[in-house]
Design a protein around this motif. Structure first.
Motif, PDB file in Angstrom:
ATOM      1  N   ASP A 160      85.584  55.886  24.142  1.00  0.00           N
ATOM      2  CA  ASP A 160      84.693  55.241  25.110  1.00  0.00           C
ATOM      3  C   ASP A 160      84.034  53.992  24.537  1.00  0.00           C
ATOM      4  O   ASP A 160      83.357  53.247  25.257  1.00  0.00           O
ATOM      5  CB  ASP A 160      83.638  56.212  25.634  1.00  0.00           C
ATOM      6  N   GLN A 161      84.249  53.736  23.239  1.00  0.00           N
ATOM      7  CA  GLN A 161      83.770  52.500  22.639  1.00  0.00           C
ATOM      8  C   GLN A 161      84.871  51.442  22.577  1.00  0.00           C
ATOM      9  O   GLN A 161      84.635  50.275  22.880  1.00  0.00           O
ATOM     10  CB  GLN A 161      83.220  52.757  21.229  1.00  0.00           C
ATOM     11  N   PRO A 164      87.018  50.251  26.519  1.00  0.00           N
ATOM     12  CA  PRO A 164      86.464  49.153  27.332  1.00  0.00           C
ATOM     13  C   PRO A 164      86.638  47.782  26.675  1.00  0.00           C
ATOM     14  O   PRO A 164      86.888  46.791  27.369  1.00  0.00           O
ATOM     15  CB  PRO A 164      84.980  49.524  27.450  1.00  0.00           C
TER      16      PRO A 164
END
Length: 199
Positions: A160-161, A164
């Motif tokens: 999730d880091q 994106p």
């Protein structure tokens, strides 16, 4: 919201920008084709842009340097660019003031993006496999491919880091291709050629 600040909040940051540098806002609105002869026309033009959902033009009109610390023009332009980028990252139709630390955030973001591109090109982001289990008999019917990145100095970085950032930087296509290529090679060597999925 921006609508609230344009319409009903006399103490908003939008009001602050217009009050402290009306000439710059006026020049930008005139360049967009508005006829401006005073502050009332500035507000009317901003409301018109808002009603037409022309958010990028509102951001452009309100991105003006406000001289508060005696810095030179180059510094002011650099800081206004950082603030504009921050506003666009935060929300559509929003705005932001430069704050101390934005330079460092941009630097760290650029370093992270560079590390990510290097990891993608060097095939350092590996596929991991999560079983897709049938509820009928509890047996694995296939595997979902998960992207996992262990940075050389930062250690494991959560998807999730970096996902994106991959999407925003344009690296997601190459990353996806690399994962599928590696996963398919490993699947061919596995017994039964398992079904694979990738979200």
């Amino acid at each position: 919201t921006l609508r609230d600040q344009l319409v009903s909040d006399p103490n908003s940051r939008v009001n602050y920008i217009v009050a402290n540098n009306p000439g710059a806002v006026e020049d930008k609105l005139r360049a967009m084709g508005f006829s401006i002869s005073g502050v009332d026309d500035i507000w009317e033009s901003l409301r018109e842009l808002l009603e037409q959902q022309r958010y990028e033009e509102i951001e452009e009109a309100l991105t003006v340097p406000i001289l508060t610390d005696g810095r030179d023009a180059e510094t002011l332009l650099h800081r206004s660019s950082l603030a504009l980028r921050r506003a666009k990252d935060t929300s559509r139709g929003w705005f932001a003031f430069f704050k101390t630390g934005m330079d460092e955030l941009v630097r760290q973001r650029a370093l992270f993006e560079n590390d990510l591109w290097n990891a993608v090109r060097n095939d350092e982001i590996a596929p991991y496999y999560q079983p897709l289990v049938s509820l009928d008999d509890g047996k694995a019917r296939g595997y979902e491919i998960l992207a996992r990145w262990t940075h050389a100095t930062r250690g494991p970085i959560p998807p999730d880091q970096f996902i994106p950032t991959a999407e925003a930087s344009g690296a997601i296509g190459e990353l996806t291709f690399n994962l599928l290529r590696r996963a398919c090679r490993e699947a061919v060597a596995a017994e039964g050629a398992p079904h694979l999925s990738l979200n």
